[in-house]
Design an enzyme around this catalytic site. Structure first.
Site, PDB file in Angstrom:
ATOM      1  N   ARG A  60      41.552 -41.523  22.963  1.00 40.16           N
ATOM      2  CA  ARG A  60      41.561 -40.690  24.167  1.00 40.16           C
ATOM      3  C   ARG A  60      40.942 -41.467  25.334  1.00 40.16           C
ATOM      4  O   ARG A  60      40.310 -42.500  25.141  1.00 40.16           O
ATOM      5  CB  ARG A  60      40.752 -39.405  23.922  1.00 40.16           C
ATOM      6  CG  ARG A  60      41.430 -38.438  22.994  1.00 40.16           C
ATOM      7  CD  ARG A  60      40.551 -37.260  22.653  1.00 40.16           C
ATOM      8  NE  ARG A  60      39.424 -37.641  21.822  1.00 40.16           N
ATOM      9  CZ  ARG A  60      38.444 -36.810  21.443  1.00 40.16           C
ATOM     10  NH1 ARG A  60      38.453 -35.565  21.844  1.00 40.16           N
ATOM     11  NH2 ARG A  60      37.462 -37.233  20.674  1.00 40.16           N
ATOM     12  N   ASP A  79      33.859 -30.426   9.490  1.00 43.84           N
ATOM     13  CA  ASP A  79      32.817 -31.110  10.282  1.00 43.84           C
ATOM     14  C   ASP A  79      31.483 -30.366  10.222  1.00 43.84           C
ATOM     15  O   ASP A  79      30.454 -30.915  10.606  1.00 43.84           O
ATOM     16  CB  ASP A  79      33.282 -31.322  11.732  1.00 43.84           C
ATOM     17  CG  ASP A  79      33.566 -30.016  12.465  1.00 43.84           C
ATOM     18  OD1 ASP A  79      33.789 -28.978  11.794  1.00 43.84           O
ATOM     19  OD2 ASP A  79      33.551 -30.027  13.705  1.00 43.84           O
ATOM     20  N   LYS A 122      33.638 -40.108  24.112  1.00 41.31           N
ATOM     21  CA  LYS A 122      32.661 -40.129  23.019  1.00 41.31           C
ATOM     22  C   LYS A 122      31.309 -40.641  23.514  1.00 41.31           C
ATOM     23  O   LYS A 122      31.207 -41.331  24.526  1.00 41.31           O
ATOM     24  CB  LYS A 122      33.148 -41.054  21.893  1.00 41.31           C
ATOM     25  CG  LYS A 122      34.412 -40.586  21.225  1.00 41.31           C
ATOM     26  CD  LYS A 122      34.304 -39.201  20.640  1.00 41.31           C
ATOM     27  CE  LYS A 122      33.574 -39.187  19.306  1.00 41.31           C
ATOM     28  NZ  LYS A 122      33.652 -37.816  18.698  1.00 41.31           N
ATOM     29  N   VAL A 145      39.478 -27.032   8.456  1.00 41.90           N
ATOM     30  CA  VAL A 145      39.131 -27.601   9.769  1.00 41.90           C
ATOM     31  C   VAL A 145      37.619 -27.591   9.954  1.00 41.90           C
ATOM     32  O   VAL A 145      37.052 -28.433  10.654  1.00 41.90           O
ATOM     33  CB  VAL A 145      39.821 -26.797  10.898  1.00 41.90           C
ATOM     34  CG1 VAL A 145      39.596 -27.454  12.254  1.00 41.90           C
ATOM     35  CG2 VAL A 145      41.317 -26.667  10.633  1.00 41.90           C
ATOM     36  N   ALA A 146      36.938 -26.659   9.302  1.00 39.71           N
ATOM     37  CA  ALA A 146      35.477 -26.547   9.440  1.00 39.71           C
ATOM     38  C   ALA A 146      34.736 -27.633   8.662  1.00 39.71           C
ATOM     39  O   ALA A 146      33.509 -27.587   8.544  1.00 39.71           O
ATOM     40  CB  ALA A 146      35.022 -25.157   8.985  1.00 39.71           C
ATOM     41  N   HIS A 156      26.462 -35.053  21.501  1.00 36.60           N
ATOM     42  CA  HIS A 156      26.071 -34.631  20.152  1.00 36.60           C
ATOM     43  C   HIS A 156      24.733 -35.252  19.745  1.00 36.60           C
ATOM     44  O   HIS A 156      24.605 -35.864  18.677  1.00 36.60           O
ATOM     45  CB  HIS A 156      27.169 -34.977  19.122  1.00 36.60           C
ATOM     46  CG  HIS A 156      28.441 -34.218  19.348  1.00 36.60           C
ATOM     47  ND1 HIS A 156      28.542 -32.865  19.138  1.00 36.60           N
ATOM     48  CD2 HIS A 156      29.653 -34.620  19.787  1.00 36.60           C
ATOM     49  CE1 HIS A 156      29.769 -32.459  19.442  1.00 36.60           C
ATOM     50  NE2 HIS A 156      30.456 -33.500  19.847  1.00 36.60           N
ATOM     51  N   GLU A 164      29.484 -30.802  25.154  1.00 37.00           N
ATOM     52  CA  GLU A 164      29.443 -29.763  24.119  1.00 37.00           C
ATOM     53  C   GLU A 164      28.395 -28.685  24.367  1.00 37.00           C
ATOM     54  O   GLU A 164      28.429 -27.652  23.698  1.00 37.00           O
ATOM     55  CB  GLU A 164      29.220 -30.384  22.723  1.00 37.00           C
ATOM     56  CG  GLU A 164      27.836 -30.948  22.452  1.00 37.00           C
ATOM     57  CD  GLU A 164      27.637 -32.366  22.984  1.00 37.00           C
ATOM     58  OE1 GLU A 164      28.550 -32.892  23.645  1.00 37.00           O
ATOM     59  OE2 GLU A 164      26.569 -32.939  22.744  1.00 37.00           O
ATOM     60  N   TYR A 174      30.883 -36.252  25.732  1.00 43.48           N
ATOM     61  CA  TYR A 174      30.339 -35.648  24.510  1.00 43.48           C
ATOM     62  C   TYR A 174      29.153 -36.504  24.082  1.00 43.48           C
ATOM     63  O   TYR A 174      29.264 -37.745  24.011  1.00 43.48           O
ATOM     64  CB  TYR A 174      31.377 -35.679  23.374  1.00 43.48           C
ATOM     65  CG  TYR A 174      32.495 -34.673  23.489  1.00 43.48           C
ATOM     66  CD1 TYR A 174      32.243 -33.305  23.532  1.00 43.48           C
ATOM     67  CD2 TYR A 174      33.815 -35.087  23.516  1.00 43.48           C
ATOM     68  CE1 TYR A 174      33.281 -32.386  23.620  1.00 43.48           C
ATOM     69  CE2 TYR A 174      34.864 -34.166  23.601  1.00 43.48           C
ATOM     70  CZ  TYR A 174      34.583 -32.817  23.652  1.00 43.48           C
ATOM     71  OH  TYR A 174      35.608 -31.902  23.736  1.00 43.48           O
ATOM     72  N   ALA A 204      38.154 -34.895   9.621  1.00 45.37           N
ATOM     73  CA  ALA A 204      37.076 -34.362  10.460  1.00 45.37           C
ATOM     74  C   ALA A 204      37.352 -34.532  11.955  1.00 45.37           C
ATOM     75  O   ALA A 204      36.701 -33.890  12.776  1.00 45.37           O
ATOM     76  CB  ALA A 204      35.758 -35.031  10.084  1.00 45.37           C
ATOM     77  N   ASN A 205      38.284 -35.419  12.330  1.00 42.70           N
ATOM     78  CA  ASN A 205      38.624 -35.571  13.761  1.00 42.70           C
ATOM     79  C   ASN A 205      40.127 -35.394  13.938  1.00 42.70           C
ATOM     80  O   ASN A 205      40.846 -36.310  14.333  1.00 42.70           O
ATOM     81  CB  ASN A 205      38.166 -36.937  14.290  1.00 42.70           C
ATOM     82  CG  ASN A 205      38.947 -38.078  13.674  1.00 42.70           C
ATOM     83  OD1 ASN A 205      39.394 -37.974  12.529  1.00 42.70           O
ATOM     84  ND2 ASN A 205      39.137 -39.158  14.410  1.00 42.70           N
TER      85      ASN A 205
HETATM   86  P1  NAD Z   1      34.700 -20.176  16.867  1.00 40.74           P
HETATM   87  O1  NAD Z   1      33.263 -19.903  17.079  1.00 40.74           O
HETATM   88  O2  NAD Z   1      35.652 -19.970  17.985  1.00 40.74           O
HETATM   89  O3  NAD Z   1      35.249 -19.307  15.636  1.00 40.74           O
HETATM   90  C1  NAD Z   1      34.575 -19.179  14.420  1.00 40.74           C
HETATM   91  C2  NAD Z   1      34.923 -17.829  13.835  1.00 40.74           C
HETATM   92  O4  NAD Z   1      34.405 -17.794  12.493  1.00 40.74           O
HETATM   93  C3  NAD Z   1      34.315 -16.653  14.577  1.00 40.74           C
HETATM   94  O5  NAD Z   1      35.328 -15.724  14.969  1.00 40.74           O
HETATM   95  C4  NAD Z   1      33.355 -16.041  13.552  1.00 40.74           C
HETATM   96  O6  NAD Z   1      33.233 -14.620  13.663  1.00 40.74           O
HETATM   97  C5  NAD Z   1      34.030 -16.452  12.257  1.00 40.74           C
HETATM   98  N1  NAD Z   1      33.187 -16.349  11.055  1.00 40.74           N
HETATM   99  C6  NAD Z   1      31.863 -16.596  10.912  1.00 40.74           C
HETATM  100  N2  NAD Z   1      31.481 -16.361   9.632  1.00 40.74           N
HETATM  101  C7  NAD Z   1      32.599 -15.962   8.963  1.00 40.74           C
HETATM  102  C8  NAD Z   1      32.865 -15.576   7.627  1.00 40.74           C
HETATM  103  N3  NAD Z   1      31.893 -15.524   6.710  1.00 40.74           N
HETATM  104  N4  NAD Z   1      34.137 -15.234   7.298  1.00 40.74           N
HETATM  105  C9  NAD Z   1      35.125 -15.272   8.208  1.00 40.74           C
HETATM  106  N5  NAD Z   1      34.931 -15.628   9.491  1.00 40.74           N
HETATM  107  C10 NAD Z   1      33.684 -15.960   9.863  1.00 40.74           C
HETATM  108  O7  NAD Z   1      34.784 -21.695  16.332  1.00 40.74           O
HETATM  109  P2  NAD Z   1      36.051 -22.654  16.432  1.00 40.74           P
HETATM  110  O8  NAD Z   1      36.064 -23.327  17.770  1.00 40.74           O
HETATM  111  O9  NAD Z   1      37.248 -21.906  16.024  1.00 40.74           O
HETATM  112  O10 NAD Z   1      35.661 -23.781  15.369  1.00 40.74           O
HETATM  113  C11 NAD Z   1      35.790 -23.569  13.966  1.00 40.74           C
HETATM  114  C12 NAD Z   1      35.361 -24.824  13.222  1.00 40.74           C
HETATM  115  O11 NAD Z   1      36.322 -25.864  13.441  1.00 40.74           O
HETATM  116  C13 NAD Z   1      34.026 -25.418  13.683  1.00 40.74           C
HETATM  117  O12 NAD Z   1      33.305 -25.872  12.555  1.00 40.74           O
HETATM  118  C14 NAD Z   1      34.431 -26.588  14.544  1.00 40.74           C
HETATM  119  O13 NAD Z   1      33.416 -27.589  14.619  1.00 40.74           O
HETATM  120  C15 NAD Z   1      35.615 -27.060  13.750  1.00 40.74           C
HETATM  121  N6  NAD Z   1      36.506 -28.025  14.429  1.00 40.74           N
HETATM  122  C16 NAD Z   1      36.949 -29.066  13.646  1.00 40.74           C
HETATM  123  C17 NAD Z   1      37.832 -29.990  14.179  1.00 40.74           C
HETATM  124  C18 NAD Z   1      38.375 -31.072  13.283  1.00 40.74           C
HETATM  125  O14 NAD Z   1      38.975 -32.015  13.793  1.00 40.74           O
HETATM  126  N7  NAD Z   1      38.233 -30.970  11.979  1.00 40.74           N
HETATM  127  C19 NAD Z   1      38.233 -29.911  15.532  1.00 40.74           C
HETATM  128  C20 NAD Z   1      37.766 -28.832  16.305  1.00 40.74           C
HETATM  129  C21 NAD Z   1      36.896 -27.887  15.733  1.00 40.74           C
END
Ligand code: NAD
Length: 360
Positions: free
Chosen positions: A15, A268, A73, A265-266, A94, A116, A92, A297-298
């Site tokens: 990027r 990370d 970054k 996706v979570a 972090h 962030e 960013y 993770a990215n």
């Molecule tokens: P967000 O805060 O918008 O959404 C998270 C949702 O999870 C909320 O609606 C919350 O109520 C819900 N939640 C919490 N506990 C729960 C449970 N026990 N059961 C069901 N739902 C529950 O967050 P987001 O922006 O959607 O990000 C989600 C994840 O994705 C984060 O960990 C973020 O870091 C990650 N992410 C990863 C990448 C990647 O490349 N892998 C990229 C972007 C974001």
């Protein structure tokens, strides 16, 4: 103000922090922009495009010599030498996960404004949202791809065809990632169910999807029952500042169909699936108990051009405020002020201070 756009040098980072169009906006407002030669190439943006929008192309030293440096970054070790007291760095950062960088920023006196932690009054994080939107949409796409037989999946077409049922897709977490994943999966014709603990969020999702997805309260029995039926599970939960909860246990995996797919996706934040571990774009999946696991993770790194434009759409308004007003922009805009992490050798963001036991 003189603004510098260095090339990103972190491994696999393609990027760039400003597009030619964004540079043009800054130049029209009376600012000068130095772009490091080749900075946009990873996102398909040529030096000529930048020049035609009013940028001056220069060396890495020229870009870092600017009053404000805008990056994607956090600076890595080879860039630490550019940090200095009269530098405003917008990127960013972090920091809570990066003690060496925190120390160098403090020792050098650099003013660090982190994407962030910029936060709107409703608690949302506008400069993280675009990457969640990208990752969410990609999650459905990657899930569909890995359900194909040659990729190790069950050999299922997500949308089905007339006379044959579509895939069952389970989305854990209905925030930004989950909503975007659900939108694309439903658009492909999948039968989608979104799980969340926040009832107001489920009401909202029920309204906007208007019957095209099912919403379910995220409880252990509800999840257990759905896991056994799912062809694709997308993990998208977030508990801010904490490790993601384990919603899909190793025990539940045994009930899943051979060749079904999990895209967490979570990952990370540790992931919401017990058996997930971080993977890379070059080797994105592995199999546990017959279930394909995807844990990149990215994810936005695979689509740098889309990700660059998505990020710049959100960062440019803040970059303009910083360029026009300097640090006065932080006094005038409370959301932007929350982005301030370091200044004149002091930590200014409480959560980072807590991470290192430093008073803020
Ligand atoms: P967000 O805060 O918008 O959404 C998270 C949702 O999870 C909320 O609606 C919350 O109520 C819900 N939640 C919490 N506990 C729960 C449970 N026990 N059961 C069901 N739902 C529950 O967050 P987001 O922006 O959607 O990000 C989600 C994840 O994705 C984060 O960990 C973020 O870091 C990650 N992410 C990863 C990448 C990647 O490349 N892998 C990229 C972007 C974001």
């Amino acid at each position: 103000m003189l603004i510098g756009i260095p090339k990103e040098i972190k491994t696999m980072e393609n990027r760039v922090s400003m597009t030619p169009g964004a540079v043009e906006t800054l130049v029209r407002r009376g600012h000068s922009v130095v772009v490091e030669k080749g900075a946009g190439l990873g996102s398909g943006l040529s030096d000529e495009e930048y020049v035609s929008c009013g940028a001056k192309m220069g060396s890495v030293d020229d870009a870092w010599a600017a009053e404000m440096v805008i990056k994607v970054k956090e600076p890595i070790a080879s860039e630490y030498k550019y940090l200095r007291e009269d530098l405003l760095l917008f990127t960013y950062l972090h920091l809570a996960a990066d003690e060496p960088l925190t120390k160098v920023l403090l020792e050098s006196g650099t003013t660090g404004v982190a994407y962030e932690t910029v936060q709107l009054p409703d608690g949302s994080l506008p400069l993280l949202t675009p990457m969640s939107e990208v990752a969410g949409r990609m999650a459905a796409q990657e899930g569909a791809l890995h359900l194909e037989k040659p990729k190790g999946g069950r050999g299922i077409l997500v949308g089905g065809v007339p006379g044959v049922a579509p895939a069952k897709v389970m989305v854990l977490g209905g925030g930004v990632v989950g909503t975007n994943a659900a939108k694309i999966a439903a658009g492909m014709g999948a039968k989608v169910t979104i799980f969340d603990v926040n009832h107001a969020r489920l009401q909202y999702l029920d309204d906007i999807f208007n019957g095209r997805v099912t919403t379910m309260t995220s409880t252990e029995p509800n999840i257990r029952a759905a896991v056994a039926e799912a062809d694709l599970i997308i993990g998208a939960v977030l508990i801010p500042g904490a490790k993601a909860p384990n919603l899909v246990t190793k025990g539940m995996l045994a009930t899943m169909k051979e060749g079904s797919v999990i895209v967490d996706v979570a990952v990370d934040q540790g992931g919401c699936v017990e058996t997930i571990k971080p993977t890379t774009h070059s080797d994105p999946t592995y199999v546990v108990d017959g279930v394909v696991h995807y844990g990149v993770a990215n994810m936005p790194g695979a689509v740098p051009r889309t990700s660059t434009f998505a990020l710049v759409n959100q960062t440019l308004p803040y970059a303009l405020q910083l360029a026009d007003k300097g640090l006065d922009a932080l006094r005038e805009n409370k959301s932007l002020k929350l982005g301030l992490n370091t200044m004149k050798g002091k930590l200014t963001y409480a959560a980072v201070g807590e991470a290192f036991g430093i008073d803020v």
